[in-house]
Design a protein around this motif. Structure first.
Motif, PDB file in Angstrom:
ATOM      1  N   LEU A   4      94.416  51.149 -72.775  1.00 26.46           N
ATOM      2  CA  LEU A   4      93.316  50.756 -73.643  1.00 26.46           C
ATOM      3  C   LEU A   4      93.965  50.234 -74.909  1.00 26.46           C
ATOM      4  CD1 LEU A   4      91.930  52.891 -71.688  1.00 26.46           C
ATOM      5  CD2 LEU A   4      90.349  53.303 -73.585  1.00 26.46           C
ATOM      6  N   ALA A  24      90.506  47.332 -71.707  1.00 27.55           N
ATOM      7  CA  ALA A  24      90.993  48.391 -70.832  1.00 27.55           C
ATOM      8  C   ALA A  24      91.448  47.810 -69.504  1.00 27.55           C
ATOM      9  CB  ALA A  24      89.906  49.430 -70.599  1.00 27.55           C
ATOM     10  N   PHE A  29      85.904  52.275 -65.103  1.00 22.85           N
ATOM     11  CA  PHE A  29      85.385  53.362 -65.916  1.00 22.85           C
ATOM     12  C   PHE A  29      83.868  53.493 -65.812  1.00 22.85           C
ATOM     13  CE2 PHE A  29      89.395  54.196 -67.602  1.00 22.85           C
ATOM     14  CZ  PHE A  29      90.017  52.995 -67.905  1.00 22.85           C
ATOM     15  N   ASP A  31      81.959  54.804 -68.401  1.00 19.27           N
ATOM     16  CA  ASP A  31      81.484  54.332 -69.695  1.00 19.27           C
ATOM     17  C   ASP A  31      82.647  54.307 -70.675  1.00 19.27           C
ATOM     18  OD1 ASP A  31      79.746  57.431 -70.711  1.00 19.27           O
ATOM     19  OD2 ASP A  31      81.847  57.029 -70.270  1.00 19.27           O
ATOM     20  N   MET A  32      82.416  53.695 -71.819  1.00 19.51           N
ATOM     21  CA  MET A  32      83.434  53.598 -72.853  1.00 19.51           C
ATOM     22  C   MET A  32      82.808  53.872 -74.196  1.00 19.51           C
ATOM     23  SD  MET A  32      85.625  50.297 -71.496  1.00 19.51           S
ATOM     24  CE  MET A  32      86.945  50.533 -72.705  1.00 19.51           C
ATOM     25  N   TRP A  51      78.196  51.457 -68.547  1.00 22.42           N
ATOM     26  CA  TRP A  51      78.258  50.216 -67.801  1.00 22.42           C
ATOM     27  C   TRP A  51      77.073  50.076 -66.845  1.00 22.42           C
ATOM     28  CZ3 TRP A  51      80.573  47.354 -70.681  1.00 22.42           C
ATOM     29  CH2 TRP A  51      81.849  47.561 -71.184  1.00 22.42           C
ATOM     30  N   ASN A  72      81.377  44.499 -68.700  1.00 21.02           N
ATOM     31  CA  ASN A  72      81.777  45.444 -67.672  1.00 21.02           C
ATOM     32  C   ASN A  72      82.877  44.888 -66.788  1.00 21.02           C
ATOM     33  OD1 ASN A  72      81.948  47.498 -65.834  1.00 21.02           O
ATOM     34  ND2 ASN A  72      79.861  47.334 -65.101  1.00 21.02           N
ATOM     35  N   ASN A  75      86.068  45.157 -68.425  1.00 18.46           N
ATOM     36  CA  ASN A  75      86.421  46.440 -69.029  1.00 18.46           C
ATOM     37  C   ASN A  75      86.752  46.265 -70.512  1.00 18.46           C
ATOM     38  OD1 ASN A  75      86.071  48.613 -67.351  1.00 18.46           O
ATOM     39  ND2 ASN A  75      88.139  48.607 -66.547  1.00 18.46           N
ATOM     40  N   CYS A  94      89.353  53.699 -79.232  1.00 17.18           N
ATOM     41  CA  CYS A  94      88.588  53.374 -78.046  1.00 17.18           C
ATOM     42  C   CYS A  94      88.850  54.455 -76.998  1.00 17.18           C
ATOM     43  CB  CYS A  94      89.040  52.004 -77.527  1.00 17.18           C
ATOM     44  SG  CYS A  94      88.289  51.481 -75.991  1.00 17.18           S
ATOM     45  N   ALA A  96      87.602  56.033 -72.843  1.00 20.98           N
ATOM     46  CA  ALA A  96      86.942  55.698 -71.582  1.00 20.98           C
ATOM     47  C   ALA A  96      86.837  56.930 -70.693  1.00 20.98           C
ATOM     48  CB  ALA A  96      87.718  54.598 -70.861  1.00 20.98           C
ATOM     49  N   ARG A  97      85.714  57.008 -69.959  1.00 23.12           N
ATOM     50  CA  ARG A  97      85.511  58.108 -69.010  1.00 23.12           C
ATOM     51  C   ARG A  97      85.460  57.560 -67.587  1.00 23.12           C
ATOM     52  NH1 ARG A  97      80.618  62.030 -70.256  1.00 23.12           N
ATOM     53  NH2 ARG A  97      79.420  60.082 -70.171  1.00 23.12           N
ATOM     54  N   TYR A 110      86.411  62.542 -72.662  1.00 21.49           N
ATOM     55  CA  TYR A 110      86.978  61.244 -72.312  1.00 21.49           C
ATOM     56  C   TYR A 110      88.374  61.385 -71.717  1.00 21.49           C
ATOM     57  CZ  TYR A 110      82.987  59.126 -74.515  1.00 21.49           C
ATOM     58  OH  TYR A 110      81.693  58.752 -74.815  1.00 21.49           O
TER      59      TYR A 110
END
Length: 123
Positions: A4, A24, A29, A31-32, A51, A72, A75, A94, A96-97, A110
């Protein structure tokens, strides 16, 4: 390898604007989001985007001033920051999950993080 990479931080006068970007790569992912950490303070949630459907969520302190958006397929997530205040000064990260686990406003939920970008707002 997951990466990221944030960009767009800098120095701005109070009332000004900045746009942060986060690119990313390496995984898909769920979501972010964006977090920030000021000196001597804990890392705090700023905004997140899902997303699936494109829903967004903001911390009360930035709602109406900041806008999170993203692409999306790429990313990539952005944070448009308007009407900046001195108290917005922090390192912005930043995150991301991979899945909807934990609580989205909690940093520990995350899975991946960027290196951070400094935002300084002069009063």
């Amino acid at each position: 390898q997951v990466q990221l990479v944030e960009s767009g931080g800098g120095l701005v006068q109070a009332g000004g604007s900045l746009r942060l970007s986060c690119a990313a790569s390496g995984r898909t992912f769920y979501d972010m989001g964006w977090f920030r950490q000021a000196p001597g303070k804990e890392r705090e949630f700023v905004a997140a985007i899902w997303w699936s459907g494109g829903s967004t969520y903001y911390a009360a302190s930035v709602k109406g001033r900041f806008t999170i958006s993203g692409v999306n397929a790429k990313n990539t997530v952005y944070l448009q920051m308007n009407s900046l205040k001195a108290e917005d000064t922090a390192v912005y990260y930043c995150a991301a999950r991979l899945a909807p686990t934990g609580v989205r406003v909690v940093a520990a939920s995350y899975d991946y993080w960027g290196q951070g970008t400094q935002v300084t707002v002069s009063s």
